[in-house]
Scaffold this motif. Structure first.
Motif, PDB file in Angstrom:
ATOM      1  N   THR A  80     -32.157  21.546 -19.138  1.00  0.00           N
ATOM      2  CA  THR A  80     -31.489  20.696 -19.903  1.00  0.00           C
ATOM      3  C   THR A  80     -30.330  20.119 -19.365  1.00  0.00           C
ATOM      4  N   ALA A  81     -29.896  18.876 -19.692  1.00  0.00           N
ATOM      5  CA  ALA A  81     -28.694  18.227 -18.992  1.00  0.00           C
ATOM      6  C   ALA A  81     -27.817  18.375 -20.393  1.00  0.00           C
ATOM      7  N   THR A  82     -27.936  17.318 -21.224  1.00  0.00           N
ATOM      8  CA  THR A  82     -27.020  17.345 -22.616  1.00  0.00           C
ATOM      9  C   THR A  82     -28.125  17.758 -23.487  1.00  0.00           C
ATOM     10  N   TYR A 150     -24.517  19.575 -13.093  1.00  0.00           N
ATOM     11  CA  TYR A 150     -23.223  18.944 -13.549  1.00  0.00           C
ATOM     12  C   TYR A 150     -22.662  19.385 -14.817  1.00  0.00           C
ATOM     13  N   PHE A 151     -23.751  19.437 -15.797  1.00  0.00           N
ATOM     14  CA  PHE A 151     -23.179  19.905 -17.177  1.00  0.00           C
ATOM     15  C   PHE A 151     -23.267  21.292 -17.419  1.00  0.00           C
ATOM     16  N   ILE A 156     -20.275  24.839  -9.195  1.00  0.00           N
ATOM     17  CA  ILE A 156     -21.191  24.888  -8.023  1.00  0.00           C
ATOM     18  C   ILE A 156     -21.456  23.464  -7.891  1.00  0.00           C
ATOM     19  N   PHE A 157     -21.658  22.572  -8.781  1.00  0.00           N
ATOM     20  CA  PHE A 157     -21.870  21.020  -8.609  1.00  0.00           C
ATOM     21  C   PHE A 157     -20.658  20.587  -7.772  1.00  0.00           C
ATOM     22  N   ASP A 158     -19.384  20.920  -8.187  1.00  0.00           N
ATOM     23  CA  ASP A 158     -18.371  19.973  -7.669  1.00  0.00           C
ATOM     24  C   ASP A 158     -18.299  20.256  -6.232  1.00  0.00           C
ATOM     25  N   THR A 159     -18.238  21.813  -5.901  1.00  0.00           N
ATOM     26  CA  THR A 159     -18.157  22.352  -4.354  1.00  0.00           C
ATOM     27  C   THR A 159     -19.134  21.598  -3.647  1.00  0.00           C
ATOM     28  N   TYR A 160     -20.424  21.726  -4.095  1.00  0.00           N
ATOM     29  CA  TYR A 160     -21.496  21.244  -3.151  1.00  0.00           C
ATOM     30  C   TYR A 160     -21.405  19.982  -3.021  1.00  0.00           C
ATOM     31  N   GLU A 161     -20.963  18.976  -3.970  1.00  0.00           N
ATOM     32  CA  GLU A 161     -20.884  17.557  -3.959  1.00  0.00           C
ATOM     33  C   GLU A 161     -19.719  17.110  -3.083  1.00  0.00           C
ATOM     34  N   ASN A 162     -18.697  18.078  -3.194  1.00  0.00           N
ATOM     35  CA  ASN A 162     -17.551  17.526  -2.040  1.00  0.00           C
ATOM     36  C   ASN A 162     -18.070  17.815  -0.567  1.00  0.00           C
ATOM     37  N   VAL A 187     -25.196  11.544 -14.879  1.00  0.00           N
ATOM     38  CA  VAL A 187     -23.896  12.266 -14.251  1.00  0.00           C
ATOM     39  C   VAL A 187     -22.789  11.054 -13.811  1.00  0.00           C
ATOM     40  N   PRO A 188     -21.720  11.148 -14.425  1.00  0.00           N
ATOM     41  CA  PRO A 188     -20.643  10.003 -14.342  1.00  0.00           C
ATOM     42  C   PRO A 188     -20.233   9.950 -12.787  1.00  0.00           C
TER      43      PRO A 188
END
Lengths: 211, 798
Positions: A80-82, A150-151, A156-162, A187-188
């Motif tokens: 699920t996302a939202t 992301y949700f 984890i998402f942020d770290t990987y994305e950076n 994902v915004p």
């Protein structure tokens, strides 16, 4: 590559050249999405899309490994996302309600199978038109890994994305080649992109409106 | 180009577009041709046989009238969602990019787990496939938008997603078991399946039609879709095989909620699209003959049949009896004569041992359960007339008057048989000049070669065309598929009695609440009959297409399918089907045109009255029923042609009077196939029958191709030899099994013929089970066999 006089030549790379080209650009600067997305002159568009998607699947494996530490079948029982979007895992003959981590694994494996399959992609030098059509569904299903991360596993998402700018690049990719509907890109990322766009002026290379 | 031939093609950009009025099923020119043959001046039925009916008719037959309210429901689902994303605009006002984005978004929604939500999305997609009709003002517009939307849906990958969801529904054991437990199944039990199948059908049916006005991208997509649909790409098996499995699952009772009509329609159109229609078959046949080096076909059968005129029907028995009675009443002076004549008149017309039996069956036997059910089927020796008087071959049969539609043919076999009996050498030249070698004969000969030389004959090169892939897909369960199809055909036949059926084919037409008013009951009655007619249409088309395609691909594939049909009692089934009032079946009006799609969504529905229901439409005949009848006759012909045992079944089942009644339908093609079936029996029906049916005999002469040296018109060889029937079928079965095993049973090979493995690595790498006592004493063995014996390594390793 020989240029005949006055004639355009279809560049036929040896298989794997395109992949190497993409990887090279990523390695030199993974945040320079424009450069990575820009095909070299004479590049066959079908092959370009195909190789990018393969690359995305490879890199997403990295995200999947990181997710394993946090995303367990008993905590994330569904993909699920939202709340309103809970998805079936279509990597089986009969779609199933897999837990998120299984969805991630199955979908990535399924995508790899498809992209490496001789039936659909017998050659990496040219891609059948019909097979290009398959890329859209792969994108749609893979994207959900981003949205779930992301949700539900924001850190984890942020770290990987950076580190990799993977989601940015993926979003750019599907928008550029019209592989997904904008409404599904939950994902915004786009707002940030649009802000950058307004600052940096019109992007000449895409020709696609992002509004 | 293959694909359905449509009458009154209303494709966008087609100048032949005619204004489409809902009540007309086409233009019917009343031909007041005086038929010189007989007393009937009824015009020929203006019927053009084709792969399928007109575009609108095929579309409307997808839905039952009970499903009518769902059109607006689909629209609602679409518009509610659409308005949240594109406010204030209509579908037709968007551009291609926006259309595509919308389609992709909807497609994403099909992947959700929630059934309710998924159904809503599916309905929205279905509304697209139905042409987003609220924005359309005419049938032509609907057709345009259907085509546009369907190609769009195809492009974004909708069909693949639908196949996945269909699989999910098929395997949904919860739904199956609850359906099995339910006492009364209705439409409501198959909602999800119906929506999915509707979309899939609309996609296949629309894309299947070839429109020369299509842009090149669409043409390319169409070709790709055709290939993928016919290959195991979607699902590890062709989609057709998946649909066949649904049919057997339904017939086994495990899934009584499966909407069979839609499954069968989708199966039919998938086969039609992936394998090709009748014109494609004809082209393939011509190609194949060229490939095999065979001479050209003597004529194009499709065009010959089209230009044939119907014969006026033979006098019905009641007419004949009336004539007789009129004549005899004038003559009844002598009492003796009176007695005889009375005795004649009073004789039971249905008694089997009456030589005039065949003519005495009147029209009023609608309720007559034929001899098919009552008696077992003995071979009635009484009917076979006394020993034949040998006739010399009539030389005037050699020259054929001009005006016969078919060039005569003779088989190699017939030539040989003839040569055994007589020695007229000049006749031989004539025979040879009309010699026809069929593709089948070549294939049989090749097969014999392969069987004789399994090793040196070489590998057969299999062309993996769509037909071959389909055959491979259905081969393992073909017998079950045939049985299932025939079971449903039987249940849908007009003469079947509902209570004897173990399967309920009305599950997807019955409403949840049974009708309460007379009007509702009438409407449901029409709906049910129409439902059954459409099922018959689909099955008859499926069987005929498969038989024709398999026959062309390889004769033994055809024989395999045909044999299983025969074993499943297809022959009596078809005869039983025709043992009804054929004229009323052909002229049935089981349709309510105001409720047909797309009329029903383009116009406000008027109040339905009993009169409007009864009026039906003003068509001369029912296209689908006539189509079904012709298909069934063609199937019967294919099953029995050149098979003595099966031909005798026609005689034994007393098919002649049944078939004769079918001649009443004034349509040349239907009559042709009836006459062929009669021709093959005439020599067994007796002199008396032949004398009393001269009109039929002359129709056969005029309409059916002559086989030189065929003594059909006079019974020479009346040795029925019943004990040979089994032998014939058995030997055929053996040939078929050898063929299937040679070509497809890769695992089962003669172990003696498998190559010896002499690769050192592979042999040494094989696992060998060592016996226990060896393992215990291996060191002794080593000492004795290895260390003590000198080994010349150089020699061994060379």
């Amino acid at each position: 590559m020989v240029m005949a006089e006055g004639a355009t030549v279809v560049r036929r790379n040896r298989p794997g050249t395109t992949a190497k080209y993409i990887q090279q650009n990523i390695r030199s600067d993974c945040s320079n999405i424009e450069k990575i997305m820009e095909p070299p002159e004479g590049q066959d568009e079908g092959v370009w899309k195909y190789e990018h998607l393969r690359q995305f699947c490879l890199e997403l494996n990295g995200l999947a490994v990181k997710l394993q530490t946090e995303c367990h079948p008993d905590t994330c029982t569904q993909m699920t996302a939202t709340e309103q979007w809970i998805f079936l895992c279509a990597a089986h003959k009969t779609p199933k309600e897999c837990p998120a981590i299984d969805y991630t694994r199955h979908t990535l494996d399924g995508a790899a199978c498809l992209l490496n399959s001789n039936k659909y992609f017998p050659s990496r030098v040219s891609i059948k038109e019909s097979s290009v059509a398959k890329l859209g569904s792969v994108c749609r299903r893979i994207y959900r890994i981003f949205s779930h991360a992301y949700f539900h596993h924001r850190q984890i998402f942020d770290t990987y994305e950076n580190e990799t700018f993977l989601c940015h690049r993926f979003t750019r990719f599907v928008m550029k080649y019209n592989l997904m509907s904008k409404d599904n890109l939950i994902v915004p990322i786009l707002e940030e992109e649009e802000e950058e766009e307004e600052e940096g002026g019109q992007n000449p290379s895409t020709g696609e409106s992002e509004a | 180009m293959c694909g359905g031939k449509m009458e009154g093609n209303g494709a966008p950009g087609n100048n032949k577009q005619k204004p489409i009025l809902p009540k007309n099923r086409g233009e019917f020119i009343r031909n007041q041709r005086k038929d010189s043959e007989g007393f009937s001046e009824a015009p020929d039925l203006e019927f053009e046989y084709a792969d399928s009916d007109k575009w609108a008719a095929e579309l409307s037959e997808l839905y039952s009238y009970t499903e009518g309210p769902e059109f607006q429901l689909n629209r609602k689902c679409f518009e509610e969602d659409f308005q949240t994303h594109v406010e204030g605009k209509r579908w037709v006002e968007l551009d291609a990019v926006q259309h595509r984005a919308h389609a992709m978004r909807l497609l994403d929604g099909l992947d959700v787990t929630g059934r309710e939500k998924r159904l809503k999305v599916a309905r929205a997609i279905l509304y697209m496939a139905q042409g987003t009709f609220s924005d359309c003002g005419s049938e032509a517009e609907v057709q345009h938008w259907i085509r546009y939307n369907v190609f769009l849906l195809l492009d974004v990958g909708t069909f693949t997603a639908l196949v996945e969801l269909l699989n999910m529904e098929i395997e949904n054991s919860a739904a199956c078991s609850s359906a099995v437990r339910k006492p009364a199944i209705s439409l409501a039990d198959s909602t999800d399946l119906r929506v999915l199948l509707n979309i899939m059908y609309l996609m296949v049916e629309t894309i299947q039609q070839d429109d020369p006005a299509d842009p090149p991208e669409w043409r390319a997509s169409r070709e790709t879709f055709k290939t993928e649909l016919g290959s195991p790409l979607y699902n590890s098996e062709p989609v057709s095989v998946m649909l066949f499995a649904m049919v057997t699952k339904f017939c086994s009772g495990h899934a009584p909620h499966f909407p069979m009509k839609k499954v069968l329609l989708l199966l039919w159109k998938t086969i039609l699209f992936t394998l090709g229609g009748f014109e494609q078959l004809q082209r393939l046949k011509v190609c194949k003959r060229v490939e095999l080096g065979l001479p050209r076909l003597p004529e194009d059968s499709i065009s010959v049949i089209r230009s044939m005129r119907a014969a006026s029907p033979p006098a019905s028995a009641s007419d004949l009896i009336e004539q007789q009675q009129r004549r005899t009443r004038r003559e009844h002076k002598a009492l003796i004569k009176q007695e005889n004549l009375d005795a004649f008149n009073e004789k039971d017309p249905y008694k089997a041992d009456d030589a005039r039996d065949d003519d005495d069956e009147g029209d009023d036997n609608d309720n007559n359960e034929s001899a098919l059910e009552a008696e077992p089927f003995p071979l009635e020796r009484d009917e076979v007339m006394p020993p034949p008087i040998p006739h010399p071959p009539q030389t005037d049969r050699v020259s054929f008057p001009k005006g016969l539609p078919w060039a005569p043919k003779v088989r190699e076999k017939d030539i040989e048989n003839f040569l055994e009996c007589s020695r007229i050498t000049s006749f031989i030249c004539l025979l040879t000049s009309h010699k026809y070698i069929s593709i089948a004969e070549i294939q049989i000969a090749k097969e014999e070669e392969f069987q004789k030389t399994p090793l040196s004959g070489g590998e057969e090169e299999l062309e993996l065309c769509a037909t071959e892939l389909l055959y491979q897909g259905i081969l393992p369960s073909l017998p079950q598929y045939m049985i299932a199809l025939l079971k449903i055909l039987l249940a849908a036949a007009p003469t079947s009695k509902a209570k004897t059926d173990s399967i309920n084919i009305l599950a997807d037409v019955l409403p949840e609440e049974m009708p309460t008013t007379v009007l509702q009951s009438m409407k449901l009655g029409v709906d049910v009959n129409r439902h059954k007619e459409i099922i018959v249409k689909a099955i008859s088309a499926i069987l005929l297409l498969l038989l024709k395609h398999f026959k062309l691909n390889h004769i033994y594939q055809f024989e395999y399918m045909a044999q299983h049909l025969v074993f499943a009692n297809c022959i009596p089934l078809i005869l039983k089907f025709f043992n009804q009032n054929i004229m009323s079946y052909i002229t049935a009006k089981n349709s309510i045109s105001v409720l047909d799609f797309p009329y029903c969504v383009l116009h406000d529905l008027p109040e339905l009255t009993a009169e409007s229901l009864e009026a039906g439409d003003n068509t001369q005949f029912c296209w689908r029923n006539l189509f079904s009848c012709i298909n069934l006759l063609r199937i019967l012909n294919k099953l029995t042609k050149w098979k003595h045992s099966r031909t005798m079944m026609l005689v034994v089942f007393k098919s002649a009077p049944i078939l004769k009644r079918a001649l009443k339908v004034k349509q040349a093609m239907m009559q042709l196939y009836v006459l062929k079936l009669l021709k093959v029996q005439t020599k067994y029906l007796g002199r008396q029958w032949r004398k009393s049916n001269m009109k039929t005999m002359s129709a056969i002469y005029q309409k059916v191709r002559h086989r030189l040296n065929d003594d059909w018109a006079y019974g020479n060889d009346l040795d029925a030899r019943p004990w040979d029937f089994q032998a014939e079928e058995c030997s055929l079965r053996a040939s078929i099994e050898r063929f299937n095993s040679r070509r497809y049973d890769k695992a089962v090979g003669n172990p003696e013929f498998s190559p010896v493995d002499n690769c050192l690595q592979s042999v040494l790498g094989q696992k060998v089970e060592l016996p226990d006592d060896f393992q215990m004493n291996y060191d002794l063995w080593l000492e004795r066999e290895v260390f003590s014996k000198p080994i010349c390594w150089e020699e061994l390793l060379q």
